[in-house]
Design an enzyme around this catalytic site. Structure first.
Site, PDB file in Angstrom:
ATOM      1  N   ASP A  14       0.586  -1.226   0.068  1.00 11.97           N
ATOM      2  CA  ASP A  14       0.046  -0.280   0.056  1.00 11.97           C
ATOM      3  C   ASP A  14       0.863   0.804  -0.243  1.00 11.97           C
ATOM      4  O   ASP A  14       2.280   0.938   0.003  1.00 11.97           O
ATOM      5  CB  ASP A  14      -0.991   0.092   1.036  1.00 11.97           C
ATOM      6  CG  ASP A  14      -0.440  -0.385   2.199  1.00 11.97           C
ATOM      7  OD1 ASP A  14       0.939  -0.476   2.428  1.00 11.97           O
ATOM      8  OD2 ASP A  14      -1.117  -0.824   3.610  1.00 11.97           O
ATOM      9  N   ASP A  22      -7.939  -2.255  14.128  1.00 13.19           N
ATOM     10  CA  ASP A  22      -9.043  -2.213  13.835  1.00 13.19           C
ATOM     11  C   ASP A  22      -9.425  -3.775  12.622  1.00 13.19           C
ATOM     12  O   ASP A  22     -10.171  -3.574  12.422  1.00 13.19           O
ATOM     13  CB  ASP A  22      -9.978  -1.422  13.267  1.00 13.19           C
ATOM     14  CG  ASP A  22      -8.224  -0.862  11.767  1.00 13.19           C
ATOM     15  OD1 ASP A  22      -8.680  -1.633  10.916  1.00 13.19           O
ATOM     16  OD2 ASP A  22      -9.167   0.060  11.407  1.00 13.19           O
ATOM     17  N   HIS A  35      -7.716  -4.046  10.325  1.00 11.14           N
ATOM     18  CA  HIS A  35      -7.719  -4.007   8.579  1.00 11.14           C
ATOM     19  C   HIS A  35      -6.237  -5.085   7.656  1.00 11.14           C
ATOM     20  O   HIS A  35      -5.082  -5.723   9.181  1.00 11.14           O
ATOM     21  CB  HIS A  35      -7.120  -2.564   8.128  1.00 11.14           C
ATOM     22  CG  HIS A  35      -5.695  -2.331   8.651  1.00 11.14           C
ATOM     23  ND1 HIS A  35      -6.214  -0.457   9.451  1.00 11.14           N
ATOM     24  CD2 HIS A  35      -4.645  -2.673   8.260  1.00 11.14           C
ATOM     25  CE1 HIS A  35      -4.151  -0.484   9.161  1.00 11.14           C
ATOM     26  NE2 HIS A  35      -3.545  -1.183   9.553  1.00 11.14           N
ATOM     27  N   GLU A  81      -9.867  -1.146   5.530  1.00  9.59           N
ATOM     28  CA  GLU A  81     -10.871  -1.124   6.735  1.00  9.59           C
ATOM     29  C   GLU A  81     -11.393  -2.283   6.156  1.00  9.59           C
ATOM     30  O   GLU A  81     -11.934  -2.810   5.697  1.00  9.59           O
ATOM     31  CB  GLU A  81     -10.017   1.118   6.415  1.00  9.59           C
ATOM     32  CG  GLU A  81      -9.270   1.215   6.783  1.00  9.59           C
ATOM     33  CD  GLU A  81      -8.096   1.146   8.048  1.00  9.59           C
ATOM     34  OE1 GLU A  81      -8.312  -0.046   8.879  1.00  9.59           O
ATOM     35  OE2 GLU A  81      -7.952   2.404   8.215  1.00  9.59           O
TER      36      GLU A  81
HETATM   37  C1  F6R Z   1       1.212  -1.196   5.817  1.00  9.16           C
HETATM   38  C2  F6R Z   1       0.345  -1.945   6.258  1.00  9.16           C
HETATM   39  C3  F6R Z   1      -1.062  -2.222   7.591  1.00  9.16           C
HETATM   40  C4  F6R Z   1      -0.023  -2.484   8.679  1.00  9.16           C
HETATM   41  C5  F6R Z   1      -0.916  -2.552  10.102  1.00  9.16           C
HETATM   42  C6  F6R Z   1       0.858  -2.351  11.436  1.00  9.16           C
HETATM   43  O1  F6R Z   1       1.850  -1.542   4.487  1.00  9.16           O
HETATM   44  O2  F6R Z   1      -0.481  -2.798   5.222  1.00  9.16           O
HETATM   45  O3  F6R Z   1      -1.739  -3.512   7.508  1.00  9.16           O
HETATM   46  O4  F6R Z   1       0.752  -3.823   8.236  1.00  9.16           O
HETATM   47  O5  F6R Z   1      -1.681  -1.584  10.261  1.00  9.16           O
HETATM   48  O6  F6R Z   1       0.939  -1.540  11.925  1.00  9.16           O
HETATM   49  P1  F6R Z   1       1.923  -1.994  12.753  1.00  9.16           P
HETATM   50  O7  F6R Z   1       2.844  -3.054  12.163  1.00  9.16           O
HETATM   51  O8  F6R Z   1       2.654  -0.462  12.457  1.00  9.16           O
HETATM   52  O9  F6R Z   1       1.505  -2.608  14.115  1.00  9.16           O
END
Ligand code: F6R
Length: 260
Positions: A66, A135, A137, A142
């Site tokens: 992303d 949440d 995702h 989301e």
């Molecule tokens: C980032 C991504 C997100 C993160 C998620 C967890 O490329 O795809 O899904 O993996 O927001 O973020 P962290 O690892 O910072 O807790």
């Protein structure tokens, strides 16, 4: 779905082992890269193996999950730059081998379609590294995301923007509102999914991911439909798992040769 509960350092080694196995058996392998905190230990371990053990990524392609929309090209939190810092610049990917969706494209819809085509043209992703949001995702799919979604524009939830404010000087107003993200169906097309989650803050999302009903409300639950999904969690992230003891016993009695 395999659930492994172990200390964070051990999880990183297991994930790096899985990446190394793919890359050594197929030097032109295709990897899927996540940003955020969760994969950082894995990237450190891969960089070490590159440096000390000659693990080469020279023929490997990689696709990011992303990207924020509208962050200036040189912004340190633009995911393209984060990936460059955390892994790409530390190993020997060929020029242009790491790709991400273009969050600054004049035509974002066309950029998403082009990104899907690039992944398909590379033959699809062999191993996808994932984190999970509080949440539920994965990538930036989301709650409410279509379980059949492909790369597209999404609006970040207030929760995700608050969670990510730590990367933007704790100022939530600096966190972009929109992103481009691989869809859930895009992620599900990868041949092996390896998700890492640590810390108490991820416990409910991990419980839903592994044990909840499959629902767009907890997008990561779609991983229950994947034939080869590995969930690597520490004790804190595993603390709400109903069958935690069973997952521990199962992994403890697994023969080493089996890998992930
Ligand atoms: C980032 C991504 C997100 C993160 C998620 C967890 O490329 O795809 O899904 O993996 O927001 O973020 P962290 O690892 O910072 O807790």
């Amino acid at each position: 779905m395999e659930v492994v509960i172990a200390p964070a350092e051990r999880l990183a080694v297991l994930a790096a082992d899985a990446v190394e196995k793919v890359v050594r058996s197929r030097p032109e392998a295709v990897l899927g890269l996540a940003t955020g905190s969760s994969p950082l230990r894995v990237y450190d371990e891969l960089a070490r193996r590159h440096r000390e053990d000659g693990l080469s990524f020279a023929g490997v392609k990689a696709f990011m999950l992303d990207e924020y929309v509208g962050l200036p090209a040189e912004h340190p939190e633009r995911y393209r730059n984060v990936i460059e810092t955390e892994i790409a610049s530390r190993v020997d990917f060929a020029e242009g081998a790491v790709q991400g969706p273009d969050g600054n494209a004049a035509d974002l819809v066309a950029a998403c379609a082009a990104y899907e085509e690039s992944i398909a043209a590379a033959g699809g992703v062999d191993l996808q590294i994932l984190g999970i949001g509080t949440d539920g995702h994965i990538a930036f799919n989301e709650p409410g995301s279509s379980l059949a979604s492909r790369t597209r524009i999404k609006t970040l939830t207030a929760q995700t923007r608050e969670d990510n404010a730590r990367f933007f000087g704790d100022d939530v107003d600096q966190v972009p509102r929109h992103c481009l993200t691989q869809g859930l169906a895009t992620i599900m097309s990868a041949r092996h999914l390896v998700l890492l989650a640590t810390g108490k803050g991820k416990a409910e999302a991990v419980h839903q991911l592994v044990e909840g009903p499959i629902s767009a409300l907890w997008p990561a639950t779609i991983m229950q439909m994947h034939p080869h999904a590995t969930v690597l969690v520490d004790d804190a992230a595993a603390s709400r798992l109903q069958l935690g003891d069973y997952y521990r016993q199962t992994y403890a009695s697994k023969p080493d040769w089996q890998g992930l």
